[in-house]
Every structure is written in structure tokens, then in C-alpha cells.
Design a protein around this motif. Sequence first.
Motif: not given
Length: 553
Positions: A163-169
Motif C-alpha cells: 500500500r502506498l500513501v499519496g502526496e495529498d494524504a
Amino acid sequence: MRCGSGCGRGCPWRGARSPMRRTWRGRGRVTRRTRRLGRRSSGRRWRWRSRLSLPCRRSPWSRWWIRAGSRWTPSSPSSSSPGRQVQRIFEALAPKHLHNDARSLVEYSCFRYLSRDNSDLHSNLKELAFQKLVFVTMLAWEDPYKEDDSPLSSLDNYSVLGRLVGEDAFVRIAPAVAGVADVSTAHYLFRALVGAEKGLSFDLWTTYLAELLKVHHGRHRQTHQMGDNFLSDEQVLCIGSSKKRPVLKWEDNIAWPGNLTLTDKALYFEAIGLSGTKKPMRLDLTDQNSRVEKAKVGPFGSKLFDSAVTVSSGSTSDEWTLEFVDFSGETRRDVWLAFISEIISVYRFIREYGPGDNDPAIHDVYGAHKGKKRAVSSATNCIARLQSLQFIRRLYEEPAKLVQFYYLSNAPFGDVVLQTLAVKFWGGPLITKAKSSNHMSPQWQRSSEDPSSGVAHVYDVDGSVYLRKWMTSPSWASSHSANFWKNSSVKHGVILSKSLVVADKNLVEKAMVNCKEKSKVVERTQATIVAATIEGIPSNIDLFKVFGFHLVV
């Protein structure tokens, strides 16, 4: 079976796991016999109500924050479940259009717990479970209704593999955790961590936090061990000393190796000679004329090595030329340039936007006497994050963009962001002394005036006051500053603190929106100028378009 929004096997916010539930219809009295027969005394039977079509009003992710509150802090006894209690509080505080918004619930559940901590570095960061909880929250913020085959009943059993977290989050959640990120530099921090990857993985997230904790722990140990060599009120931030990569101090074309130490107020250099280490020299960085810039050094006055900085403290006699030997490039020099620039910039910020140390009005605003300490702590946290990136080899191409005070002092619209930081650090409830016949007691006052009125003081989103007499910087008189403060109020969100606003932005976040937009324009302009320099100005029509020239063909 799943509820209407597909949040998993049985919605945890709707009670039982079964998609159907029985409810009594009618006014008949319930007895043991009628309950066994499935009907009331009036003869009316159970009515089965389907729950498949009902939308889930609760994001399943948010209950982990509710459990976190009972795990890391003492919980008060309650007859109702924690989830339903938080649900009632959220619906009582939030506007009606946010009641069914799962992302707002994720923010509220997260921010509600984080708002209890006022430290510079969150005390629970050392726990892996808390690190995972923050990471999962960032995933939940991106897609709060995402269906997942993993069991939602346990955070320990939830898999974050792949799972990868995006920049906005990351930019939304990470700055809410004390010490992890700043709103003004969170975008660049994310890009430095991710690099060429598509997002932030859990392994990289925990590696960054582990290194950040080591940096803070090392500071306390170094300050305790080296306390005799420095002033008692200074904190050691970092030490530049290595046999393979020494620090050289140039004097009269002679380079002296030694140990360089940066504190939150000064630089110390201990020269190493044939007879051992000499007494450390001190260079004050809090002076209003302090400055630092890049420099080239070399033997016999030549400028061969572009790996040095020149630091001065107001006079020519207090000027140091320091070379950071780095055979791999200029990265080490650029990092130390950012370190020193941030300390100089934060004290320049304090002089320009903060009240004087002897200002009696500082006692009229609750907590304003801690504003200077908050600003310095914010700067030292920026340096700690940059150190962590350096140790895990995840440096950004421009390290200066990772230290907020130095970055904002040179960024477009950065002066307004600095104004919001000043309101954050020195703002607080206004205290008046109500005199009575026998005693004098302090009272809290929160103005009901519109914060954008601009008649007297400036107000934060939570009603904190920043006094008019402290607005001595020329930036307060600019037109873009006046326009910003006219539209700075929160209209639709839930305010938990001056830094945590659910479903809306705090003052710093709002100012950073304009700063980012203007920075993108500047970056595009600079890229066009560079392209024109390489290809030739006459052949690059885009350059003329940027500057507004109208070409007639």
C-alpha cells in the motif's frame, strides 16, 4: 454481507453483523411469552427492516483512532460504546452536510486524539502501533470507503504490504502529528522521501520516523555530555566532525581542521592542533546582522573548491569561512547551509513578527510568553527532519526548501505565511483583570468580532488574539496581506484547535495554498528562462509570452 457503502463484513457503526434487523412495530406491551412468539400483546409481529440499502455513516477506519484514545490515554467509563459516543459528538459539532462524509469523520477521529498533545514531538511516535495507525489513517483519508478483504476488527491484523500513501494524504495528516512535518514544507518532505517511487510505503515511513527519533534522542544526549562547553540555555542540534569528511576553518589561506557544533543560538568550532583540541570559538547567530552564504576556497587565495560557506555575525572580525569536505559533491555543504540559514531566519522572524522581550502586553495574551520558544522549536524540528533525510539518503535536490523559515523568507507570498505562523505562535485568549472589592481574578475573553475586520487585532480560527501593536512588519500593509485576512475565517469545518480543523483549513494551510500557486508560476518562469539561455533568447517565443510581450507576426 456488506452494508450499503461496502465497508466490510457488517458495518461496525450499525450494530450487529447481520444485514437484517428486527424492530418492534406497534404499542403492545412486551412480555416473556410474546417475545418468544415474536409478537407483542397487541398481536403485531416483528417487522424485518433491511439494512443493505442504508448508507454507512461511519468510516470503518475511524474506530481505530477511538480505540487509540483508550489505549494510550485513560478512558472514562461510559454506558455507551466509544464509537457511538464519538458519532454523537461529531454530529453535534459538524454541519449537517458533513454528517455522512466519511473523510471528515476520519479527520475528526484522528485530529480529536492528536489535539490532546502539545509537545514538540509526539510521545507515542516511538510505538510501532501508533506509526502504523497514522499510516493507515493516511490511506483511509485517500479512500475512506475502500473495500478491503483484510479484517477491520484489528489494526495488528491489517496488512499494509504494497500500500502506498499519496502526496495529498501525507500533507493533510502528517503535519497534525507533532514533529513529523510542517504544513509549509510537507510537500517537499514527501517528494524527498518518495523520490522516483509512486508513493510512500510503510517501510519507508517507519524508517524515516525511526531516524527522526534517533536524532532527537541524540540531541538530548549530546547536550548533556557537552553542557560545560556551551551556554546553559543552548541546545545542541548537530555536530560536524568526521575523520573521512572533516570540517575546515580557513584563516589567512590556511585550513584548520576541527569539530563544528550547531546549537539553537550559535556555532562553535573546536580547532584540532598538534597539542590537541583547543578552546571552542563561538559565533552568535541571533544578531540582526548575521548572514550566511556560499563560498569557494582554495590554497593561496584560489577559488578551486565550491564546498564552503561564509558565516558572519555583524562585523568583519566575526566572519568564518567553513569548508565541508565532501568528495561526493556539494550535498553536505548545502545541508549545513540550510541548517545555519534556518537558525538565522527564525531569529529574524522573531524580531520582525514577535513582541519584544520587555513588552508588557505579552502578559495580556495567554501563552504569548511562550511564542519565541515555539518558533525556535519549530525551526529545530525542521533541522531534525533534514538530518533524518540525510542519514537515510533521501535528501531533496534543494535542502533549503525543507526548512520552513528560510524557505518562506524567500518564497512568493511567504510573508503572509509567516504572518499566520506569528498568529499561531503568539496568539492566544485575551486576558483582562476584573477588579472586585476583595480580589482580582483573571478572566478569559474571546472576541466575537469578525477576524477579517482588520480594525484592531488579528484573530486565529479558534479566536486566539494577535495584538495590533505587534504588527510592526511592513508586510502587514501589503494588499495581498489585507486580501488574505479578509477571507481567513472558517465557515464549514469543525475547529478542534488553531492547527487542527476538520473539513477545512487552518490559517497556515490557507496561506500555503496561495504560496504554492505563486511558487509554481515562478518555477515555470525560471524554467523558461533557463531554456532560453541554453537555446538562445531570440528563438524561444515562450520567454516573451511569460513576460507578457505581444508578438505581431
